[in-house]
Design a protein around this motif. Structure first.
Motif, mmCIF file in Angstrom:
data_model
loop_
_atom_site.group_PDB
_atom_site.id
_atom_site.type_symbol
_atom_site.label_atom_id
_atom_site.label_comp_id
_atom_site.label_asym_id
_atom_site.label_seq_id
_atom_site.Cartn_x
_atom_site.Cartn_y
_atom_site.Cartn_z
ATOM 1 N N ASP A 10 -10.645 42.861 -0.844
ATOM 2 C CA ASP A 10 -11.555 43.511 -0.426
ATOM 3 C C ASP A 10 -12.784 43.246 0.166
ATOM 4 O O ASP A 10 -13.217 43.608 1.202
ATOM 5 C CB ASP A 10 -11.387 44.746 -1.403
ATOM 6 C CG ASP A 10 -10.313 45.524 -1.500
ATOM 7 O OD1 ASP A 10 -9.325 45.579 -0.561
ATOM 8 O OD2 ASP A 10 -10.221 46.431 -2.869
ATOM 9 N N TYR A 13 -12.428 41.687 3.680
ATOM 10 C CA TYR A 13 -12.445 42.912 4.838
ATOM 11 C C TYR A 13 -13.913 43.388 5.135
ATOM 12 O O TYR A 13 -14.202 43.466 6.169
ATOM 13 C CB TYR A 13 -11.598 43.907 4.283
ATOM 14 C CG TYR A 13 -10.073 43.708 4.388
ATOM 15 C CD1 TYR A 13 -9.516 43.523 5.894
ATOM 16 C CD2 TYR A 13 -9.188 43.562 3.492
ATOM 17 C CE1 TYR A 13 -8.191 43.250 6.059
ATOM 18 C CE2 TYR A 13 -7.676 43.123 3.722
ATOM 19 C CZ TYR A 13 -7.196 43.193 4.795
ATOM 20 O OH TYR A 13 -6.041 42.823 5.100
ATOM 21 N N VAL A 14 -14.671 43.770 3.847
ATOM 22 C CA VAL A 14 -15.910 44.167 3.994
ATOM 23 C C VAL A 14 -16.792 43.227 4.731
ATOM 24 O O VAL A 14 -17.595 43.501 5.454
ATOM 25 C CB VAL A 14 -16.467 44.822 2.861
ATOM 26 C CG1 VAL A 14 -17.815 45.219 2.912
ATOM 27 C CG2 VAL A 14 -15.598 45.932 2.083
ATOM 28 N N GLU A 29 -21.096 49.182 -0.040
ATOM 29 C CA GLU A 29 -19.583 49.317 0.738
ATOM 30 C C GLU A 29 -18.573 49.559 -0.450
ATOM 31 O O GLU A 29 -17.813 50.502 -0.213
ATOM 32 C CB GLU A 29 -19.370 48.361 1.646
ATOM 33 C CG GLU A 29 -20.271 48.422 2.970
ATOM 34 C CD GLU A 29 -20.023 49.772 3.726
ATOM 35 O OE1 GLU A 29 -18.712 49.989 3.747
ATOM 36 O OE2 GLU A 29 -20.668 50.118 4.420
ATOM 37 N N LEU A 30 -18.336 48.396 -1.370
ATOM 38 C CA LEU A 30 -17.218 48.663 -2.312
ATOM 39 C C LEU A 30 -17.600 49.858 -3.564
ATOM 40 O O LEU A 30 -16.566 50.459 -3.795
ATOM 41 C CB LEU A 30 -17.500 47.266 -3.137
ATOM 42 C CG LEU A 30 -17.023 46.173 -2.247
ATOM 43 C CD1 LEU A 30 -17.199 44.681 -2.717
ATOM 44 C CD2 LEU A 30 -15.428 46.267 -1.831
ATOM 45 N N GLU A 32 -18.785 52.765 -2.672
ATOM 46 C CA GLU A 32 -18.244 53.831 -1.897
ATOM 47 C C GLU A 32 -16.838 53.874 -1.826
ATOM 48 O O GLU A 32 -16.163 55.030 -2.109
ATOM 49 C CB GLU A 32 -18.654 53.965 -0.500
ATOM 50 C CG GLU A 32 -18.484 55.186 0.257
ATOM 51 C CD GLU A 32 -19.045 55.089 1.675
ATOM 52 O OE1 GLU A 32 -18.683 55.657 2.450
ATOM 53 O OE2 GLU A 32 -20.313 54.549 1.694
ATOM 54 N N TYR A 33 -16.328 52.689 -1.743
ATOM 55 C CA TYR A 33 -14.524 52.751 -1.574
ATOM 56 C C TYR A 33 -13.960 53.117 -3.047
ATOM 57 O O TYR A 33 -12.969 53.676 -3.189
ATOM 58 C CB TYR A 33 -14.106 51.364 -1.018
ATOM 59 C CG TYR A 33 -12.795 51.061 -0.998
ATOM 60 C CD1 TYR A 33 -12.023 52.095 -0.092
ATOM 61 C CD2 TYR A 33 -11.983 50.356 -1.962
ATOM 62 C CE1 TYR A 33 -10.601 52.017 -0.193
ATOM 63 C CE2 TYR A 33 -10.609 50.195 -2.051
ATOM 64 C CZ TYR A 33 -9.812 50.978 -1.113
ATOM 65 O OH TYR A 33 -8.520 50.878 -1.122
ATOM 66 N N TYR A 34 -14.509 52.220 -4.062
ATOM 67 C CA TYR A 34 -13.884 52.267 -5.408
ATOM 68 C C TYR A 34 -14.470 53.418 -6.042
ATOM 69 O O TYR A 34 -13.695 53.880 -7.367
ATOM 70 C CB TYR A 34 -14.429 51.009 -6.143
ATOM 71 C CG TYR A 34 -13.627 49.914 -5.525
ATOM 72 C CD1 TYR A 34 -12.387 49.650 -6.105
ATOM 73 C CD2 TYR A 34 -14.058 48.780 -5.031
ATOM 74 C CE1 TYR A 34 -11.614 48.588 -5.826
ATOM 75 C CE2 TYR A 34 -13.416 47.711 -4.884
ATOM 76 C CZ TYR A 34 -12.197 47.634 -5.041
ATOM 77 O OH TYR A 34 -11.243 46.489 -4.817
ATOM 78 N N GLU A 35 -15.519 54.183 -5.483
ATOM 79 C CA GLU A 35 -16.175 55.559 -6.403
ATOM 80 C C GLU A 35 -16.714 55.229 -7.784
ATOM 81 O O GLU A 35 -16.390 55.793 -8.607
ATOM 82 C CB GLU A 35 -15.087 56.748 -6.192
ATOM 83 C CG GLU A 35 -14.877 56.999 -4.885
ATOM 84 C CD GLU A 35 -14.152 58.230 -4.850
ATOM 85 O OE1 GLU A 35 -13.219 58.570 -5.927
ATOM 86 O OE2 GLU A 35 -13.848 58.836 -3.841
#
Length: 96
Positions: A10, A13-14, A29-30, A32-35
């Protein structure tokens, strides 16, 4: 790339998707994705692993901020991973 964790993939990718990614931007960013909160003790050792494996290049923006960039190898590995994933997605979609 087979020996990377999902978190490390991940990160690749980011890093590949941001302009001039630095640690806090990657963390945001991570998260936000992983919450969930991504602790520095998780983020930076994984970035160092990607640098040591030759997937990512680290440089300094200033005395406190490092920038991360995919190496040519890192980009090739991401491209190969996406191709591999698409093979299975196509098979799944065509079976439906």
């Amino acid at each position: 790339m087979y020996d990377l964790t999902g978190f490390q993939r991940d990160l690749l990718y980011v890093i590949g998707g941001l302009d001039d990614p630095h640690g806090l931007a990657l963390k945001d960013e991570l998260e936000e994705y992983y919450e969930m909160e991504i602790h520095h003790g998780r983020l930076y050792p994984n970035l160092d692993t990607l640098v040591n494996k030759g997937f990512v290049e680290k440089s300094q923006m200033d005395r406190r901020t490092n920038l991360y960039k995919l190496t040519a190898r890192g980009q090739r590995e991401l491209d190969a991973r996406q191709e591999w994933e698409q093979q299975y997605l196509r098979d799944t979609l065509s079976a439906a």
